[in-house]
Design a protein around this motif. Structure first.
Motif, PDB file in Angstrom:
ATOM      1  N   VAL A  72       0.844  -1.229  -0.014  1.00 37.02           N
ATOM      2  CA  VAL A  72      -0.149   0.052   0.090  1.00 37.02           C
ATOM      3  C   VAL A  72       0.733   1.213   0.036  1.00 37.02           C
ATOM      4  CG1 VAL A  72      -1.766   1.391   1.341  1.00 37.02           C
ATOM      5  CG2 VAL A  72      -1.871  -1.204   1.408  1.00 37.02           C
ATOM      6  N   LEU A  73       0.376   2.321  -0.724  1.00 35.63           N
ATOM      7  CA  LEU A  73       1.015   3.438  -0.716  1.00 35.63           C
ATOM      8  C   LEU A  73       0.047   4.538  -0.178  1.00 35.63           C
ATOM      9  CD1 LEU A  73       3.242   5.532  -1.630  1.00 35.63           C
ATOM     10  CD2 LEU A  73       1.936   5.876  -3.723  1.00 35.63           C
ATOM     11  N   THR A  74       0.653   5.128   1.047  1.00 29.80           N
ATOM     12  CA  THR A  74      -0.050   6.028   1.601  1.00 29.80           C
ATOM     13  C   THR A  74       0.328   7.582   1.397  1.00 29.80           C
ATOM     14  OG1 THR A  74      -0.817   4.611   3.477  1.00 29.80           O
ATOM     15  CG2 THR A  74      -0.950   6.838   3.986  1.00 29.80           C
ATOM     16  N   VAL A  75      -0.564   8.393   0.968  1.00 33.07           N
ATOM     17  CA  VAL A  75      -0.320   9.755   0.814  1.00 33.07           C
ATOM     18  C   VAL A  75      -1.063  10.728   1.782  1.00 33.07           C
ATOM     19  CG1 VAL A  75      -0.132  11.354  -1.028  1.00 33.07           C
ATOM     20  CG2 VAL A  75      -0.004   9.041  -1.661  1.00 33.07           C
ATOM     21  N   ALA A  76      -0.050  11.057   2.641  1.00 30.37           N
ATOM     22  CA  ALA A  76      -0.773  11.901   3.668  1.00 30.37           C
ATOM     23  C   ALA A  76      -0.538  13.496   3.026  1.00 30.37           C
ATOM     24  CB  ALA A  76      -0.016  11.733   4.976  1.00 30.37           C
ATOM     25  N   LEU A  77      -1.839  14.182   3.007  1.00 28.05           N
ATOM     26  CA  LEU A  77      -2.006  15.393   2.565  1.00 28.05           C
ATOM     27  C   LEU A  77      -2.475  16.420   3.572  1.00 28.05           C
ATOM     28  CD1 LEU A  77      -3.824  14.322  -0.736  1.00 28.05           C
ATOM     29  CD2 LEU A  77      -1.340  15.067  -0.422  1.00 28.05           C
ATOM     30  N   PRO A  78      -1.537  16.751   4.405  1.00 29.38           N
ATOM     31  CA  PRO A  78      -1.923  17.671   5.674  1.00 29.38           C
ATOM     32  C   PRO A  78      -2.748  18.794   5.408  1.00 29.38           C
ATOM     33  CG  PRO A  78       0.378  17.634   5.520  1.00 29.38           C
ATOM     34  CD  PRO A  78      -0.154  16.728   4.442  1.00 29.38           C
ATOM     35  N   GLU A  79      -2.248  19.679   4.258  1.00 32.23           N
ATOM     36  CA  GLU A  79      -3.100  20.793   3.860  1.00 32.23           C
ATOM     37  C   GLU A  79      -4.510  20.638   3.525  1.00 32.23           C
ATOM     38  OE1 GLU A  79      -1.851  23.958   4.136  1.00 32.23           O
ATOM     39  OE2 GLU A  79      -0.163  23.192   5.171  1.00 32.23           O
ATOM     40  N   ALA A  80      -4.832  19.282   3.155  1.00 35.63           N
ATOM     41  CA  ALA A  80      -6.225  19.081   2.584  1.00 35.63           C
ATOM     42  C   ALA A  80      -6.892  18.160   3.948  1.00 35.63           C
ATOM     43  CB  ALA A  80      -6.245  18.148   1.444  1.00 35.63           C
ATOM     44  N   GLY A  81      -6.189  17.704   4.769  1.00 33.92           N
ATOM     45  CA  GLY A  81      -6.770  17.159   5.828  1.00 33.92           C
ATOM     46  C   GLY A  81      -7.239  15.695   5.797  1.00 33.92           C
ATOM     47  N   PHE A  82      -6.602  15.137   4.668  1.00 28.95           N
ATOM     48  CA  PHE A  82      -6.953  13.724   4.712  1.00 28.95           C
ATOM     49  C   PHE A  82      -5.738  12.943   4.074  1.00 28.95           C
ATOM     50  CE2 PHE A  82      -8.162  15.646   0.662  1.00 28.95           C
ATOM     51  CZ  PHE A  82      -7.816  14.831  -0.289  1.00 28.95           C
ATOM     52  N   SER A  83      -5.891  11.499   4.019  1.00 29.60           N
ATOM     53  CA  SER A  83      -4.857  10.750   3.532  1.00 29.60           C
ATOM     54  C   SER A  83      -5.398   9.887   2.209  1.00 29.60           C
ATOM     55  CB  SER A  83      -4.108  10.003   4.409  1.00 29.60           C
ATOM     56  OG  SER A  83      -4.892   9.105   5.007  1.00 29.60           O
ATOM     57  N   ILE A  84      -4.551   9.419   1.422  1.00 23.91           N
ATOM     58  CA  ILE A  84      -4.861   8.578   0.108  1.00 23.91           C
ATOM     59  C   ILE A  84      -4.192   7.174   0.425  1.00 23.91           C
ATOM     60  CG2 ILE A  84      -5.260   8.199  -2.191  1.00 23.91           C
ATOM     61  CD1 ILE A  84      -5.037  11.416  -2.356  1.00 23.91           C
ATOM     62  N   ASP A  85      -4.966   5.969   0.537  1.00 21.99           N
ATOM     63  CA  ASP A  85      -4.313   4.597   0.395  1.00 21.99           C
ATOM     64  C   ASP A  85      -4.434   4.045  -1.055  1.00 21.99           C
ATOM     65  OD1 ASP A  85      -3.614   4.739   3.060  1.00 21.99           O
ATOM     66  OD2 ASP A  85      -5.373   3.606   3.861  1.00 21.99           O
ATOM     67  N   VAL A  86      -3.381   3.664  -1.589  1.00 16.31           N
ATOM     68  CA  VAL A  86      -3.557   3.178  -3.161  1.00 16.31           C
ATOM     69  C   VAL A  86      -2.831   1.786  -2.967  1.00 16.31           C
ATOM     70  CG1 VAL A  86      -2.605   3.446  -5.602  1.00 16.31           C
ATOM     71  CG2 VAL A  86      -2.912   5.557  -3.822  1.00 16.31           C
ATOM     72  N   CYS A  87      -3.618   0.824  -3.626  1.00 11.89           N
ATOM     73  CA  CYS A  87      -3.072  -0.691  -3.654  1.00 11.89           C
ATOM     74  C   CYS A  87      -3.427  -0.949  -5.184  1.00 11.89           C
ATOM     75  CB  CYS A  87      -3.724  -1.600  -2.637  1.00 11.89           C
ATOM     76  SG  CYS A  87      -5.525  -1.717  -2.873  1.00 11.89           S
ATOM     77  N   VAL A  88      -2.871  -1.973  -5.635  1.00 12.33           N
ATOM     78  CA  VAL A  88      -3.066  -2.431  -7.052  1.00 12.33           C
ATOM     79  C   VAL A  88      -3.735  -3.884  -7.034  1.00 12.33           C
ATOM     80  CG1 VAL A  88      -1.498  -3.552  -8.816  1.00 12.33           C
ATOM     81  CG2 VAL A  88      -0.662  -1.355  -7.203  1.00 12.33           C
ATOM     82  N   ASN A  89      -4.513  -3.883  -7.996  1.00  7.05           N
ATOM     83  CA  ASN A  89      -5.341  -5.037  -8.384  1.00  7.05           C
ATOM     84  C   ASN A  89      -6.025  -5.951  -7.095  1.00  7.05           C
ATOM     85  OD1 ASN A  89      -4.852  -4.625 -11.125  1.00  7.05           O
ATOM     86  ND2 ASN A  89      -3.039  -6.204 -10.901  1.00  7.05           N
ATOM     87  N   GLN A  90      -6.347  -5.152  -6.224  1.00  9.09           N
ATOM     88  CA  GLN A  90      -7.288  -5.849  -5.258  1.00  9.09           C
ATOM     89  C   GLN A  90      -8.756  -5.938  -5.513  1.00  9.09           C
ATOM     90  OE1 GLN A  90      -5.807  -7.319  -2.332  1.00  9.09           O
ATOM     91  NE2 GLN A  90      -4.013  -6.933  -3.682  1.00  9.09           N
ATOM     92  N   LEU A  91      -9.144  -6.906  -6.196  1.00 10.18           N
ATOM     93  CA  LEU A  91     -10.392  -7.010  -6.960  1.00 10.18           C
ATOM     94  C   LEU A  91     -11.358  -7.298  -5.751  1.00 10.18           C
ATOM     95  CD1 LEU A  91     -12.162  -7.353  -9.283  1.00 10.18           C
ATOM     96  CD2 LEU A  91     -11.527  -9.776  -9.359  1.00 10.18           C
TER      97      LEU A  91
END
Length: 103
Positions: free
Chosen positions: A76-95
């Protein structure tokens, strides 16, 4: 994401995909259609391309990236965006994540 990883599509899953998100919910994305077997490497490439774009994007410039890969069952790639106040978790092909959201 599809501009970085050609031939893929990105699906919104989790609470946002179900429509039950709260103010504290993160955003969960699944990259589908990736043919590369090394999902950690795919996410590493995505992280690198996003960071290269950072000088042109204030939001990305302030982001913190954490890649949990290697021996993880699901990298999982987690992208924390403090200015926006949320984070994004990205994974691949998790059907299974996509199926859960559709149902």
């Amino acid at each position: 994401i599809s501009r970085v990883l050609c031939g893929t599509c990105t699906v919104l899953v989790g609470s946002h995909g179900w429509g039950v998100e709260t103010i504290l919910s993160d955003v969960d994305l699944v990259i589908m259609g990736c043919t590369d077997a090394d999902h950690a490497e795919v996410l590493s490439k995505l992280q690198q391309r996003l960071q290269e774009a950072a000088p042109d994007d204030e939001l990305v410039a302030e982001a913190t990236f954490v890649l949990v890969g290697g021996f993880a069952r699901v990298p999982v790639l987690t992208v924390a965006l403090p200015e926006a106040g949320f984070s994004i978790d990205v994974c691949v092909n998790q059907l299974s994540s996509v199926k859960d959201t559709l149902f």
